[in-house]
Design an enzyme around this catalytic site. Sequence first.
Site, PDB file in Angstrom:
ATOM      1  N   PHE A   1      -5.590  -0.792  11.258  1.00 15.91           N
ATOM      2  CA  PHE A   1      -4.896  -2.046  10.980  1.00 15.91           C
ATOM      3  C   PHE A   1      -3.686  -1.783  10.073  1.00 15.91           C
ATOM      4  CE2 PHE A   1      -9.357  -3.533  11.518  1.00 15.91           C
ATOM      5  CZ  PHE A   1      -9.162  -4.501  12.488  1.00 15.91           C
TER       6      PHE A   1
ATOM      7  N   ASN B   1      -6.514   0.597  -3.015  1.00 10.09           N
ATOM      8  CA  ASN B   1      -7.359   1.290  -2.032  1.00 10.09           C
ATOM      9  C   ASN B   1      -6.756   2.614  -1.605  1.00 10.09           C
ATOM     10  OD1 ASN B   1      -5.311  -0.088  -0.668  1.00 10.09           O
ATOM     11  ND2 ASN B   1      -6.523  -0.396   1.182  1.00 10.09           N
TER      12      ASN B   1
ATOM     13  N   HIS C   1       0.882  -1.175   0.000  1.00 13.89           N
ATOM     14  CA  HIS C   1       0.000   0.000   0.000  1.00 13.89           C
ATOM     15  C   HIS C   1       0.914   1.218   0.000  1.00 13.89           C
ATOM     16  CE1 HIS C   1      -3.619  -2.394   0.878  1.00 13.89           C
ATOM     17  NE2 HIS C   1      -2.789  -3.148   1.571  1.00 13.89           N
TER      18      HIS C   1
ATOM     19  N   HIS D   1       1.236   3.757   8.275  1.00 13.00           N
ATOM     20  CA  HIS D   1       0.286   4.600   9.007  1.00 13.00           C
ATOM     21  C   HIS D   1       1.052   5.651   9.779  1.00 13.00           C
ATOM     22  CE1 HIS D   1      -3.407   2.507   8.174  1.00 13.00           C
ATOM     23  NE2 HIS D   1      -2.824   1.351   8.434  1.00 13.00           N
TER      24      HIS D   1
ATOM     25  N   ASP E   1       2.370  -6.921   2.480  1.00 11.72           N
ATOM     26  CA  ASP E   1       1.204  -6.120   2.899  1.00 11.72           C
ATOM     27  C   ASP E   1       1.684  -4.847   3.611  1.00 11.72           C
ATOM     28  OD1 ASP E   1      -1.368  -5.234   3.302  1.00 11.72           O
ATOM     29  OD2 ASP E   1      -1.894  -6.748   4.806  1.00 11.72           O
TER      30      ASP E   1
END
Lengths: 432, 320
Positions: free
Chosen positions: A324, A95, A63, A310, A306
């Site tokens: 998460f 996303n 991501h 954050h 993955d």
Amino acid sequence: MKPILIRGGRVIDPASGLDATVDVLLLDGKVTAVGANLAREGAEVLDAAGCVVAPGFVDLHVHLREPGREDVETIATGARAAAAGGFTSVCAMPNTDPVTDNQAAVGFIVSQARRAGSARVYPIGAVSLGQKGEQLAEFGELVGAGAVAVSDDGRPVATAHLMRTALEYALSFGIPVIDHCEDVSLSAGGAMHEGLVSTRLGLKGIPRSSEDVIVARDIQLAELTGGHVHLAHCSTAGAVAMIRTAKARGVRVTAEVTPHHLALTDAACAEYDTHAKMNPPLREAPDVAALRAGLADGTIDCIATDHAPHHYDAKEQEFDNAPFGVVGLETALGVALTELVDGKVLDLPALVRCLATRPAEIAHLTAGTLAPGAPADVVVFDPAARWTVEPARFFSKSRNTPFAGRALRGVVRWTIVGGAIVHRLGDVPAGR
Amino acid sequence: MSRGQLGKDLLGLEHLSADDLRLILDTAEPFKEISERAIKKVPVLRGKTIVNLFFEPSTRTRISFEFAEKRLSADTVNVASAGSSVVKGETLVDTARNLEAMRIDMVVMRHGSSGAAKFLAERIESNVINAGDGKHEHPTQGLLDLLTIRDHRPIAGTKVCIVGDVLHSRVARSNIWGLLKLGAEVAVCGPQTLLPLGIGELGVKVFRRIEEAIEWADVLNVLRLQLERMQAGYVPSTREYYRVFGVTLERLERAPRELLILHPGPMNRGVEIDSRVADGPHSVILNQVTNGVAVRMAVLYLLAGGKPELAESAKGAPER
């Protein structure tokens, strides 16, 4: 571009069955020769004695947060973190904000990645418009613009019917449909694995069956349609068992597992450490054992990080409220060597297969091999060098790792993409 | 910040030893008497500043803490989330640091997230007392339940069954830890939808029928059934819950021995408990409330560095 001669390393290329101490010559962005005692006038010589020379790693699941959350990661910083971790290709999940559900959005990622000039970034398009689970995205245009797979990752493909049509429609473009397996009616409100630890902590649990029922659904639908489903971040023993039997009867299912699910259990949540909060959650020791066994016997095809950056503030919260996800690009190799190779789960060639060869095959990338003529995407790492994870030294913009302070082995010496060195040991992030 | 024998904070009973628990209960004994005096005040926490930080609605616990603090002569401030900076988007840690910048000594916190008290305790210097964090623990409730049982019978060997919504209950968790450490036999009883996975592995028996629990137990601690559990589909209706799991007089009359009845409140009469039981001769529900003040006085006193052996003399003469 100056030729590069990688001299004296242990060259491991599972795709061509090679595991020998030889030299590798890179010229004009391609691997041109692999053999003993190579020489080339004017080449930059990299002394790889004691190191492993392997095809650059391929991560099917990252991501990169751009567009939308450039404060926690950008395509440039994510690709640079990838290079630091030995990855030469990463596949970016859709996303983002806005969602990568159209050809213009795919084109934006491709152009940002080209400007970054670090690891290659391959976009993954959304399965459904806005990832809303209703209307199929335009797979043809997504692929035309550079997407290599489709996924609604972050959430599951919403319904069995949508999954069926996605698998069928994807057949025309030869791409896998990647699913995040989670029955949200079973996981709603959950913060960690449902088990004794969640009971003690008073945190709402996410049961294994939340993953398993969707894995079962997806396998049935891949069998029905003949489509290729790739199951993201498997976390349960049940998923491994179902994939194993499905593969045995010829279903087109492939699967990945993250370094953290291979290395940690729900015990990591015991002190309410939000850096141990991810989805799917860390499970229990029997699940970790099953995932390791699945990786060793090929049931699970590959390792994917993955990588989910954050902000500090987001994780500096009550456990329930923290998001998460953990970053993983810069610790994947170290965790894999320490936990899997030292743990006798995989030997080095098998590890290279899980980090490079298989993921490249799954997404049909021209990558994952050092055969002459292949793109000069190479990682050179010292498997014996020890280091301690210091998040402040990451190239990623984010620091949310569950491995802070861990002693690991395996240090990337050079990462080469298209014949250019994009990372050298000792590089530090710009601006620091 | 003070550090008594219990350490800096009281976050839960799970990590306390049996000796710690006995220390608190024993220290509570002399404090019981203060609340019975005409002048209910002693000077042991004079000059200490305590903030009661309540992010969830609470009547009983908040008032009980406030009385405990005032009867020990502390200066107290109450902060409720409604009307505070929390509703303006301030984070928990910022709220706490701002309070601390005003030089306080202790924070008593109620919060909806499990682990919130620990989170706060790790980030501020002041003593932190957990007044209930999510579904995790409610240690002073667990202590007052222990004290109330101990008033009637020795805890070791007593069979205590916690009845009802154990899944969502911080009271249940604190009770389980405290009771097990002091040698009680512990069971839980309720529909499986309201019992957490793996609860048996904590060392408790599991009953799925209230009749079996009543036949087994010496003490029932009856938990409140929150009305949102019906909406979330854990149980079909309050009517059926009362019929199947309600602690009724008829059920207790069939018990082989007289049971002591506890309830942490607030009660839903006619849902989890029959009024004739709640108000009956074996109910110690109001004794729990009385003991709550004494237990909280003991916790405040010990965390402030008070010497347990001096608790008797600390209560001294009333403040004039």
